[in-house]
Motif scaffolding. Structure first.
Motif, PDB file in Angstrom:
ATOM      1  N   CYS A 521      35.874  43.344  28.557  1.00 28.09           N
ATOM      2  CA  CYS A 521      37.118  42.766  28.051  1.00 28.09           C
ATOM      3  C   CYS A 521      38.005  42.388  29.240  1.00 28.09           C
ATOM      4  O   CYS A 521      38.538  43.265  29.933  1.00 28.09           O
ATOM      5  CB  CYS A 521      37.840  43.771  27.155  1.00 28.09           C
ATOM      6  SG  CYS A 521      36.830  44.348  25.765  1.00 28.09           S
ATOM      7  N   THR A 522      38.135  41.108  29.504  1.00 29.44           N
ATOM      8  CA  THR A 522      38.911  40.666  30.657  1.00 29.44           C
ATOM      9  C   THR A 522      40.395  40.672  30.317  1.00 29.44           C
ATOM     10  O   THR A 522      40.822  40.108  29.311  1.00 29.44           O
ATOM     11  CB  THR A 522      38.478  39.257  31.107  1.00 29.44           C
ATOM     12  OG1 THR A 522      38.615  38.352  30.012  1.00 29.44           O
ATOM     13  CG2 THR A 522      37.029  39.266  31.554  1.00 29.44           C
ATOM     14  N   LEU A 523      41.184  41.302  31.174  1.00 30.79           N
ATOM     15  CA  LEU A 523      42.620  41.446  30.972  1.00 30.79           C
ATOM     16  C   LEU A 523      43.363  41.001  32.227  1.00 30.79           C
ATOM     17  O   LEU A 523      42.820  41.046  33.343  1.00 30.79           O
ATOM     18  CB  LEU A 523      42.973  42.908  30.668  1.00 30.79           C
ATOM     19  CG  LEU A 523      42.328  43.514  29.421  1.00 30.79           C
ATOM     20  CD1 LEU A 523      42.516  45.028  29.415  1.00 30.79           C
ATOM     21  CD2 LEU A 523      42.908  42.899  28.157  1.00 30.79           C
ATOM     22  N   ASP A 524      44.587  40.606  32.042  1.00 30.22           N
ATOM     23  CA  ASP A 524      45.417  40.227  33.180  1.00 30.22           C
ATOM     24  C   ASP A 524      45.654  41.443  34.073  1.00 30.22           C
ATOM     25  O   ASP A 524      45.791  42.570  33.602  1.00 30.22           O
ATOM     26  CB  ASP A 524      46.756  39.670  32.683  1.00 30.22           C
ATOM     27  CG  ASP A 524      47.602  39.125  33.825  1.00 30.22           C
ATOM     28  OD1 ASP A 524      48.412  39.898  34.374  1.00 30.22           O
ATOM     29  OD2 ASP A 524      47.437  37.949  34.165  1.00 30.22           O
ATOM     30  N   ARG A 525      45.718  41.199  35.344  1.00 31.60           N
ATOM     31  CA  ARG A 525      45.900  42.270  36.332  1.00 31.60           C
ATOM     32  C   ARG A 525      47.116  43.143  36.016  1.00 31.60           C
ATOM     33  O   ARG A 525      47.092  44.362  36.199  1.00 31.60           O
ATOM     34  CB  ARG A 525      46.052  41.631  37.715  1.00 31.60           C
ATOM     35  CG  ARG A 525      46.580  42.540  38.814  1.00 31.60           C
ATOM     36  CD  ARG A 525      45.548  43.462  39.341  1.00 31.60           C
ATOM     37  NE  ARG A 525      46.022  44.162  40.525  1.00 31.60           N
ATOM     38  CZ  ARG A 525      45.341  45.101  41.149  1.00 31.60           C
ATOM     39  NH1 ARG A 525      44.160  45.447  40.708  1.00 31.60           N
ATOM     40  NH2 ARG A 525      45.833  45.690  42.209  1.00 31.60           N
TER      41      ARG A 525
END
Length: 553
Positions: A521-525
């Motif tokens: 699940c790619t999330l903002d830093r």
């Protein structure tokens, strides 16, 4: 097998190979071969959370020292993990021979001395005559005090015959001292009855006190509001009318902090007060208002009562009929509490956020789930999940070893096999430390649902103290899982950039219960919970306190 273990975790080495041959002869035990000793220890930790006790086999020194960090974590969380290490040939003790896998010194007891500090008992078995007594002593200690133990067996005696041991039988909890118990009951009853708005807070030591059911009955008898410390989530049913939420200082569930800290009496059952559970020692509870019911004693501001055991004390306190019902803390909570607005389903093409992900994770939970979260922002996001009654929730808060979750998930999934399906939330930085054990999960066909939160760094450490050391090299996690599977087993991986992609992956997971499902699940830093921002600031402040005394005099 006699104490409930059906799976044991192994990393082979030349000092334990003959011992492993002997264990393989027991048809009731299944060997689980792990990628390294640290992960095997984490797996035994997770297994103990599911089954009540775990076991791990390693080789001498190079295996044992790799394992010891995991055993320290198990000790901190009161988990009976039995460590069995192969040892040197018995003829080498007392000689100046230098052995391989050591520091190159004649000393043979260094590993034993190290494990003594992270276990409740440590024994070295050098002959077959003493083996039954020493092994039984260590195992019974683990079960009685709920701590790890260490058993070292010389490599040249593992195959020797011993007399058949009798079945183990002992009383896991001793009886309380009657005089101390009665005085504690009298004192606590008087303090409780004189309070106007008492509140109850449950802690993680309820597990070692074997008092979770007695705690529930005690709470119901009082009518008071109850909150749980973060590391005791799931120890009280969250659908109960008296449950208010998590008490965690300034990062508590909505309105819980106000109710707890304004009470005129707080009954803490099984608490651990450390810098993490108190949000950097910033909570406003006062000792003079506190009753602590600990696993083996009761503490009040007027007196302390030793040899009083938690389960028995709670049971007698509940059955005594001396406690008045005190519902005002619950009524206060109900009056000021406002339900959070319902989070509507996000559009499928919306970029995935932490808030949307928590909502999606919630949809995977049912009566047969078990939840595990890794050190990091998952701690705070996991607290927002509403657990169905009876669903266990595990994380390692006291020791907080980043990377614990992958190995622990293997152990939990095996321990709960056929009964519960594990759902895990793991950060990318933690995952990189122990990722190899994903291949073991695939190999032994366990079926967890794994949400890998990829924000390219150690977010929890960023919020405590940022620096370039908190950045990680990004991996292609989906492809890594595919490589581990090597087209074998029931495993499916997904790359989830949007809400819709994540929901589609969850749909597959729920329709294919026998599959291991992994979602990157790619999330903002910078996408983290507001609770982590608050908590990180306060922990950083506690860490940064200046020295009380400068210099030595």
């Amino acid at each position: 097998s006699e104490i409930g273990i059906t799976d044991y975790f192994v990393v082979p080495g030349d000092y334990n190979l003959v011992l492993l041959d002997e264990i393989l002869k027991n048809p009731k035990l299944n060997l689980i071969s792990c990628c390294n000793e640290l992960n095997a220890g984490y797996a035994a930790d997770g297994y103990a959370r599911a089954k009540g006790v775990g076991c791990v086999f390693v080789t001498f020194f190079v295996g044992g020292l790799s394992l010891i960090n995991a055993i320290a974590g198990a000790y901190s969380d009161d988990l009976p993990v039995i460590v069995v290490s192969g040892g040197p040939n018995s003829n080498d003790f007392g000689t100046n021979r230098i052995l391989h896998h050591t520091l190159g010194l004649p000393e043979k007891m260094q590993q034993y001395e190290m494990f003594k500090h992270v276990t409740a008992d440590a024994v070295v078995v050098t002959n077959a005559i003493d083996a039954p007594a020493l092994i039984d002593r260590a195992i019974s200690t683990a079960l009685k005090v709920r701590k790890p133990v260490y058993i070292e067996i010389c490599c040249n005696i593992a195959q020797l015959q011993v007399n058949n041991p009798v079945p183990m039988a002992f009383k896991s909890l001793p009886d309380s001292n009657r005089a101390s118990l009665e005085r504690a009951l009298h004192t606590v009853s008087n303090i409780w009855n004189s309070a106007v708005k008492p509140v109850i807070v449950g802690g993680s030591k309820l597990r070692i006190g074997r008092a979770i059911q007695d705690f529930y009955k005690f709470v119901k008898s009082t009518g008071a509001g109850v909150a749980m410390m973060p590391n005791a989530k799931s120890f009280y049913p969250e659908d109960d009318e008296q449950f208010m939420g998590t008490y965690w200082g300034m990062v508590s569930s909505p309105n819980v902090c106000e109710v707890v800290e304004s009470a005129d009496c707080y009954v803490y059952v099984g608490p651990i007060f450390n810098d993490y559970t108190t949000t950097g020692y910033s909570t406003l509870v006062k000792k003079e208002k506190m009753i602590q019911i600990l696993p083996d004693r009761v503490k009040t501001h007027v007196a302390e009562f030793g040899c009083v055991y938690m389960a028995e004390f709670l049971r007698m306190l509940t059955e005594s009929g001396k406690l008045e019902r005190k519902p005002k803390s619950l009524q206060t909570f109900q009056r000021i509490h406002v339900d959070l607005p319902v989070v509507n389903r996000s559009p499928p093409d919306q970029i995935l956020s932490t808030r949307a992900l928590v909502r999606i994770v919630q949809t995977t939970l049912n009566d047969s789930s078990a939840v595990l979260v890794e050190t990091g922002d998952s701690w705070f996001n996991g607290q927002k999940l509403v657990l169905p009654r009876g669903v266990p929730y595990e994380f390692q808060m006291q020791y907080g070893s980043i990377g614990w979750s992958v190995g622990a998930l293997l152990g939990m999934a095996l321990g709960f096999r056929s009964n519960r399906r594990c759902v895990a939330m793991i950060g990318d930085g933690s995952f990189q430390m122990t990722a190899q054990e994903m291949s073991t999960m695939i190999r032994y066909m366990v079926n967890p649902i794994i949400f890998l939160l990829n924000n390219r760094g150690y977010t929890i450490e960023v919020e405590i103290h940022d620096g370039p050391y908190n950045n990680t090299k990004n991996w292609d996690y989906k492809m890594l899982i595919d490589a581990f599977a090597a087209k074998e087993g029931k495993c499916r991986s997904f790359l989830c950039n949007t809400v819709g992609e994540t929901e589609d992956a969850v749909k597959f997971a729920m329709e294919n219960e026998d599959y291991l499902v992994f979602m990157e699940c790619t999330l903002d830093r910078d996408d983290c919970s507001k609770e982590l921002l608050e908590w990180g600031t306060r922990v950083a402040s506690a860490n940064g306190r200046p020295p009380a005394i400068e210099g030595n005099y």
